[in-house]
Design an enzyme around this catalytic site. Structure first.
Site, PDB file in Angstrom:
ATOM      1  N   ALA A 235       0.786  -1.115   0.052  1.00 47.23           N
ATOM      2  CA  ALA A 235      -0.097   0.129   0.026  1.00 47.23           C
ATOM      3  C   ALA A 235       0.933   1.217  -0.154  1.00 47.23           C
ATOM      4  O   ALA A 235       1.179   1.917   1.105  1.00 47.23           O
ATOM      5  CB  ALA A 235      -0.962   0.076   1.132  1.00 47.23           C
TER       6      ALA A 235
ATOM      7  N   SER B  79       0.989   4.247  -3.214  1.00 43.02           N
ATOM      8  CA  SER B  79       0.172   5.221  -3.642  1.00 43.02           C
ATOM      9  C   SER B  79      -1.254   5.007  -3.555  1.00 43.02           C
ATOM     10  O   SER B  79      -2.057   5.953  -3.411  1.00 43.02           O
ATOM     11  CB  SER B  79       0.427   5.167  -5.324  1.00 43.02           C
ATOM     12  OG  SER B  79       1.710   5.597  -5.773  1.00 43.02           O
TER      13      SER B  79
ATOM     14  N   PHE C 196       8.968   2.323   4.130  1.00 41.12           N
ATOM     15  CA  PHE C 196       9.462   3.798   3.430  1.00 41.12           C
ATOM     16  C   PHE C 196       9.077   4.794   4.302  1.00 41.12           C
ATOM     17  O   PHE C 196       8.599   6.046   3.868  1.00 41.12           O
ATOM     18  CB  PHE C 196       8.938   3.798   1.944  1.00 41.12           C
ATOM     19  CG  PHE C 196       9.604   2.702   1.163  1.00 41.12           C
ATOM     20  CD1 PHE C 196      11.093   2.765   0.754  1.00 41.12           C
ATOM     21  CD2 PHE C 196       8.732   1.906   0.346  1.00 41.12           C
ATOM     22  CE1 PHE C 196      11.470   1.959   0.006  1.00 41.12           C
ATOM     23  CE2 PHE C 196       9.441   1.044  -0.262  1.00 41.12           C
ATOM     24  CZ  PHE C 196      10.839   1.102  -0.599  1.00 41.12           C
TER      25      PHE C 196
ATOM     26  N   GLU D 285       5.210  10.750  -1.687  1.00 36.58           N
ATOM     27  CA  GLU D 285       4.145  11.477  -1.380  1.00 36.58           C
ATOM     28  C   GLU D 285       3.183  11.683  -2.706  1.00 36.58           C
ATOM     29  O   GLU D 285       3.116  12.598  -3.015  1.00 36.58           O
ATOM     30  CB  GLU D 285       4.514  13.099  -0.916  1.00 36.58           C
ATOM     31  CG  GLU D 285       5.069  12.668   0.531  1.00 36.58           C
ATOM     32  CD  GLU D 285       5.343  14.140   1.484  1.00 36.58           C
ATOM     33  OE1 GLU D 285       4.390  14.900   1.187  1.00 36.58           O
ATOM     34  OE2 GLU D 285       6.020  14.061   2.420  1.00 36.58           O
TER      35      GLU D 285
END
Length: 391
Positions: free
Chosen positions: A135, A137, A161, A365
């Site tokens: 999971a 984007s 991450f 992001e």
């Protein structure tokens, strides 16, 4: 009336930050590059960051966007973008102190004393933990679970991450509390202290950033550590993600400005066949294209920030700025390395470092593809009209 000028206060802020970067940060670059060539961890070390933050604090530069009532400067989004651009003129990652994740302001009074205020003071360090191996984007696809057990919640799962995950002493963890509802009312945010039992491992990357994987194995969290309301965590996550996408291309903008300055200077002194390469049309076109794209990016960033200050929904403008900034910054650093030739490819100059670091802008992001999806969907569903940028 359209006014593209900065206020007197904004010009003063820009001048102060630029001076700070030129005097206190850029002179450290060669030493950092030397340490990295010798195998040290990339970037400024913790002591250097602390020293720089305290130095800035003596000039009352603390908590750029932190509300005044919490001891911050409470600056507007345009000013924050200007500051980020100036900080971006060095490849060394540095942010002024006195900041806290925006969603921490949703803390209740007891939580503010334990988490928000110590974070603003620099006594505690948080990380935002939503991304998982499956999971990224698609944030709605998170699988980490939190199950109620008496007065506690028990969390199991893995996050990956996570920026600052190895340095944080508490994490803002998003976990599924109602699988049937999922992101539509079934995700909750928890404030989870490291001492509760979660662990972290660093992830090596091609750039300076070393995110972490976080592991939760029957980690017990009291009900008092729910941030906001049970089931409302996904809404908080979107507030965090959407708050500052314009700041990412703003920082890249500063880097592109510095690299272009470096390349202009180099092209005037590097000679081939008896003439400076600045006289070569190929070099001139690279310089001209880069300047054009830098100015376009500046307007996109400032427009997105201005919309935030006007309390408008800035998500579409931020997606455009981040998409354009990520793509063009990578094209610009490639051109600037080409102008410098073999020297640009060495680790003696910061160009190859920027080359590696800026690649991340197209991924984290919100990838380029996610930004394109957002922009196209807004237009196709009529949420945004073509040509109505200014209202």
């Amino acid at each position: 009336m359209v006014d593209f000028g900065l206020s007197e206060e904004q010009r003063e802020i820009r001048a102060w930050v630029r001076t700070f970067v030129e005097r206190e940060i850029i002179p450290r670059e060669n030493d950092v590059l030397r340490r990295e060539r010798e195998g040290a961890a990339p970037g400024l070390n913790a002591d250097e960051v602390r020293e720089l933050r305290e130095l800035a604090r003596k000039s009352d530069f603390w908590g750029v966007q932190t509300p005044v009532e919490y001891g911050g400067m409470g600056l507007d989004a345009v000013s924050a973008a200007i500051i980020e651009t100036e900080l971006g003129r060095s490849f060394l990652t540095f942010k002024f102190g006195g900041e806290a994740d925006n969603i921490l302001f949703h803390c209740n009074e007891e939580q503010k004393q334990r988490y928000l205020l110590p974070t603003i003071a620099g006594e505690r360090h948080s990380c935002f933990a939503i991304t998982e191996p499956g999971a990224g984007s698609d944030a709605k696809a998170i699988r980490a679970r939190a199950v109620k057990d008496g007065s506690d919640w028990v969390i199991n799962g893995e996050k990956t991450f996570i920026t600052g995950g190895c340095e944080a002493d508490f994490a803002l963890v998003f976990a599924v509390t109602d699988p049937e509802l999922g992101a539509n009312g079934g995700v909750t945010c928890f404030l989870v202290d490291r001492e509760a039992g979660w662990t972290s491992e660093p992830i090596d990357t091609m750039g300076e950033r070393r995110p972490a994987s976080l592991f939760f194995d029957d980690v017990r969290v009291p009900e008092a550590n729910v941030l906001g309301e049970v089931g409302k965590g996904f809404e908080l996550a979107m507030q965090w993600i959407g708050k500052g996408r314009y700041l990412l291309p703003a920082r890249a903008l500063g880097g592109c400005e510095r690299m272009l300055d470096m390349s202009i200077d180099y092209s005037k002194t590097r000679t081939t066949f008896g003439e400076p390469i600045a006289e070569r049309q190929a070099i001139q076109w690279m310089i001209a294209d880069s300047q054009t794209e830098i100015e376009a990016l500046r307007l996109l960033v400032l427009n997105a920030a201005w919309q935030v200050d006007q309390n408008r929904d800035s998500r579409h403008a931020q997606s455009i700025a981040k998409l354009f900034g990520g793509v063009k910054a990578n094209e610009i650093v490639d051109r600037m390395m080409q102008i410098h030739g073999g020297m640009g490819y060495t680790r003696e100059l910061p160009l190859e470092r920027w080359y590696r670091d800026l690649r991340l802008l197209r991924i984290f992001e919100g990838t380029d593809e996610i930004q394109r999806r957002t922009i196209a969907r807004d237009l196709l569903k009529g949420r945004v009209k073509v040509g109505e940028t200014l209202g």
